[in-house]
Design a protein around this motif. Structure first.
Motif, PDB file in Angstrom:
ATOM      1  N   PRO A 186       0.454   7.022   2.333  1.00 43.50           N
ATOM      2  CA  PRO A 186      -0.692   7.565   3.073  1.00 43.50           C
ATOM      3  C   PRO A 186      -1.584   6.476   3.679  1.00 43.50           C
ATOM      4  CG  PRO A 186      -0.398   8.745   1.014  1.00 43.50           C
ATOM      5  CD  PRO A 186       0.509   7.561   0.951  1.00 43.50           C
ATOM      6  N   GLU A 187      -1.771   5.371   2.917  1.00 37.65           N
ATOM      7  CA  GLU A 187      -2.595   4.273   3.418  1.00 37.65           C
ATOM      8  C   GLU A 187      -1.937   3.594   4.608  1.00 37.65           C
ATOM      9  OE1 GLU A 187      -4.548   0.071   1.795  1.00 37.65           O
ATOM     10  OE2 GLU A 187      -3.816   1.590   0.377  1.00 37.65           O
ATOM     11  N   LEU A 188      -0.626   3.391   4.541  1.00 39.86           N
ATOM     12  CA  LEU A 188       0.088   2.778   5.667  1.00 39.86           C
ATOM     13  C   LEU A 188       0.093   3.697   6.879  1.00 39.86           C
ATOM     14  CD1 LEU A 188       3.128   1.161   3.795  1.00 39.86           C
ATOM     15  CD2 LEU A 188       1.165  -0.021   4.795  1.00 39.86           C
ATOM     16  N   CYS A 189       0.225   4.992   6.641  1.00 39.66           N
ATOM     17  CA  CYS A 189       0.188   5.957   7.750  1.00 39.66           C
ATOM     18  C   CYS A 189      -1.147   5.881   8.476  1.00 39.66           C
ATOM     19  CB  CYS A 189       0.411   7.374   7.238  1.00 39.66           C
ATOM     20  SG  CYS A 189       2.090   7.720   6.685  1.00 39.66           S
ATOM     21  N   GLU A 190      -2.222   5.818   7.693  1.00 35.67           N
ATOM     22  CA  GLU A 190      -3.553   5.755   8.295  1.00 35.67           C
ATOM     23  C   GLU A 190      -3.766   4.437   9.025  1.00 35.67           C
ATOM     24  OE1 GLU A 190      -8.279   6.065   6.978  1.00 35.67           O
ATOM     25  OE2 GLU A 190      -6.686   6.379   5.496  1.00 35.67           O
ATOM     26  N   ARG A 191      -3.277   3.364   8.426  1.00 36.14           N
ATOM     27  CA  ARG A 191      -3.468   2.053   9.041  1.00 36.14           C
ATOM     28  C   ARG A 191      -2.763   1.947  10.385  1.00 36.14           C
ATOM     29  NH1 ARG A 191      -0.900  -3.701   6.961  1.00 36.14           N
ATOM     30  NH2 ARG A 191      -1.402  -4.863   8.869  1.00 36.14           N
ATOM     31  N   PHE A 192      -1.500   2.386  10.437  1.00 37.49           N
ATOM     32  CA  PHE A 192      -0.710   2.229  11.653  1.00 37.49           C
ATOM     33  C   PHE A 192      -0.783   3.442  12.583  1.00 37.49           C
ATOM     34  CE2 PHE A 192       1.546  -0.671   8.653  1.00 37.49           C
ATOM     35  CZ  PHE A 192       1.347  -1.849   9.356  1.00 37.49           C
ATOM     36  N   ALA A 217      10.626   2.279   8.221  1.00 37.40           N
ATOM     37  CA  ALA A 217      10.276   0.860   8.272  1.00 37.40           C
ATOM     38  C   ALA A 217      10.486   0.200   6.911  1.00 37.40           C
ATOM     39  CB  ALA A 217       8.818   0.705   8.714  1.00 37.40           C
ATOM     40  N   VAL A 218      10.053   0.857   5.845  1.00 35.67           N
ATOM     41  CA  VAL A 218      10.197   0.298   4.495  1.00 35.67           C
ATOM     42  C   VAL A 218      11.670   0.250   4.092  1.00 35.67           C
ATOM     43  CG1 VAL A 218       9.667   0.659   2.050  1.00 35.67           C
ATOM     44  CG2 VAL A 218       7.879   0.967   3.779  1.00 35.67           C
ATOM     45  N   PRO A 249       0.834  -1.205   0.000  1.00 38.30           N
ATOM     46  CA  PRO A 249       0.000   0.000   0.000  1.00 38.30           C
ATOM     47  C   PRO A 249       0.870   1.257   0.000  1.00 38.30           C
ATOM     48  CG  PRO A 249      -0.824  -1.594   1.586  1.00 38.30           C
ATOM     49  CD  PRO A 249       0.500  -2.115   1.112  1.00 38.30           C
ATOM     50  N   ALA A 250       0.314   2.349  -0.545  1.00 36.62           N
ATOM     51  CA  ALA A 250       1.044   3.615  -0.597  1.00 36.62           C
ATOM     52  C   ALA A 250       1.246   4.174   0.813  1.00 36.62           C
ATOM     53  CB  ALA A 250       0.286   4.614  -1.462  1.00 36.62           C
ATOM     54  N   THR A 270       6.542   0.257  -3.994  1.00 37.71           N
ATOM     55  CA  THR A 270       7.357  -0.735  -3.280  1.00 37.71           C
ATOM     56  C   THR A 270       6.730  -2.104  -3.453  1.00 37.71           C
ATOM     57  OG1 THR A 270       8.015   0.925  -1.633  1.00 37.71           O
ATOM     58  CG2 THR A 270       8.321  -1.393  -1.049  1.00 37.71           C
ATOM     59  N   PHE A 271       7.543  -3.094  -3.853  1.00 37.87           N
ATOM     60  CA  PHE A 271       7.048  -4.423  -4.179  1.00 37.87           C
ATOM     61  C   PHE A 271       7.748  -5.487  -3.328  1.00 37.87           C
ATOM     62  CE2 PHE A 271       6.411  -1.685  -7.760  1.00 37.87           C
ATOM     63  CZ  PHE A 271       5.167  -2.043  -8.267  1.00 37.87           C
ATOM     64  N   VAL A 272       7.003  -6.554  -3.031  1.00 40.49           N
ATOM     65  CA  VAL A 272       7.553  -7.667  -2.264  1.00 40.49           C
ATOM     66  C   VAL A 272       8.574  -8.406  -3.115  1.00 40.49           C
ATOM     67  CG1 VAL A 272       7.032  -9.843  -1.090  1.00 40.49           C
ATOM     68  CG2 VAL A 272       5.456  -7.903  -0.903  1.00 40.49           C
ATOM     69  N   SER A 273       9.743  -8.645  -2.546  1.00 40.93           N
ATOM     70  CA  SER A 273      10.814  -9.325  -3.277  1.00 40.93           C
ATOM     71  C   SER A 273      10.560 -10.821  -3.357  1.00 40.93           C
ATOM     72  CB  SER A 273      12.159  -9.074  -2.590  1.00 40.93           C
ATOM     73  OG  SER A 273      12.467  -7.710  -2.562  1.00 40.93           O
ATOM     74  N   THR A 274      11.443 -11.508  -4.081  1.00 39.57           N
ATOM     75  CA  THR A 274      11.432 -12.963  -4.095  1.00 39.57           C
ATOM     76  C   THR A 274      11.522 -13.461  -2.665  1.00 39.57           C
ATOM     77  OG1 THR A 274      12.542 -12.971  -6.228  1.00 39.57           O
ATOM     78  CG2 THR A 274      12.619 -15.016  -4.952  1.00 39.57           C
ATOM     79  N   ARG A 275      10.845 -14.542  -2.378  1.00 43.53           N
ATOM     80  CA  ARG A 275      10.734 -15.036  -1.009  1.00 43.53           C
ATOM     81  C   ARG A 275      12.058 -14.959  -0.261  1.00 43.53           C
ATOM     82  NH1 ARG A 275       6.447 -14.741   1.275  1.00 43.53           N
ATOM     83  NH2 ARG A 275       6.800 -16.536   2.596  1.00 43.53           N
ATOM     84  N   HIS A 276      11.999 -14.289   0.897  1.00 42.78           N
ATOM     85  CA  HIS A 276      13.212 -14.053   1.683  1.00 42.78           C
ATOM     86  C   HIS A 276      12.884 -14.371   3.140  1.00 42.78           C
ATOM     87  CE1 HIS A 276      17.059 -11.742   2.417  1.00 42.78           C
ATOM     88  NE2 HIS A 276      16.574 -11.861   3.637  1.00 42.78           N
TER      89      HIS A 276
END
Length: 241
Positions: free
Chosen positions: A36-42, A52-53, A33-34, A70-76
């Motif tokens: 602003p959305e993460l700010c509102e969520r947390f 954090a990112v 999520p962008a 921002t995208f999730v990388s290959t499983r880590h």
């Protein structure tokens, strides 16, 4: 978010997002999520979200693409490997290793602990709890106990980065002969969830250990609690000579 706790907000956000990536709430290649959305969520500032990112990117969990997000990388998931076939349980990984002492105390041996350590009830026991981490991410908790009757002053030699086995060998002439381990499954409680930066009731691997010296004496007992999504166990079996 726990604004009254000692853990910085960006670390709390990082841990929650890391858990969601590990449990595939966010799947590989998915866009987070962008801001602003993460700010509102947390309920935190953009600076906190960015820190954090940035931590997640440094650890390889996400990748940022300019203009896209921002995208999730290959499983880590697995960050380190712990060998349970030797005397000492050491986490091996590419990151910066560190340990923190969470509790260090001298307590009298109760009936159960006296029997396990083969000492008298009421004898002084040194309890040492340390959290081991790679790149600031907690991997395991080691909760160990030592007899101060058998090893007087042992507690005075211990700091966060001390090898307890080295102290036992060099200061007390201990030679190890046998390690008995039992591996089972457990879950985080309120205390360990905070130490490991995991959710409450999150599954853990438990390794209970009793180390013996050459005379059959109990050198120490320990319980190691491991985050299974961050550490793999390596067990090597060898044919008898």
């Amino acid at each position: 978010m726990n604004t009254q706790g000692s853990t910085p907000l960006h670390e709390q956000v990082r841990s929650l997002l890391m858990h969601e990536i590990e449990t595939e709430h966010f799947t590989e290649g998915e866009r987070l999520p962008a801001e602003p959305e993460l700010c509102e969520r947390f309920g935190v500032s953009r600076i906190t979200i960015r820190r954090a990112v940035a931590d997640l990117e440094r650890l390889g969990f996400v990748r940022r693409q300019q203009g896209r997000g921002t995208f999730v990388s290959t499983r880590h998931q697995i960050m380190g490997t712990m060998s349970v076939s030797g005397f000492a349980d050491k986490v091996v990984g590419k990151g910066v290793k560190e340990s923190r002492i969470m509790r260090s105390e001298i307590i009298p041996a109760d009936d159960k602990r006296a029997a396990l350590l083969e000492v008298e009830v009421g004898d002084p026991i040194f309890r040492l709890i340390r959290v081991f981490a790679l790149d600031g991410v907690p991997l395991s908790i080691d909760d160990s106990r030592y007899s101060l009757t058998r090893y007087p002053g042992f507690d005075t030699h211990i700091t966060a980065g001390t090898s307890t086995y080295r102290v036992l060998r060099e200061q007390y002439g201990v030679e190890f002969s046998e390690i008995d381990r039992q591996i089972s499954v457990g879950f985080t409680n309120t205390l360990t969830a905070g130490w490991l930066e995991r959710p409450l009731r999150d599954p853990l691997l438990l390794v209970r250990k009793v180390a013996l010296g050459t005379q059959g004496e109990v050198v120490h007992t320990s319980k190691v609690k491991i985050v299974p999504s961050r550490v793999s166990l390596n067990v090597v079996a060898r044919a008898d000579a």
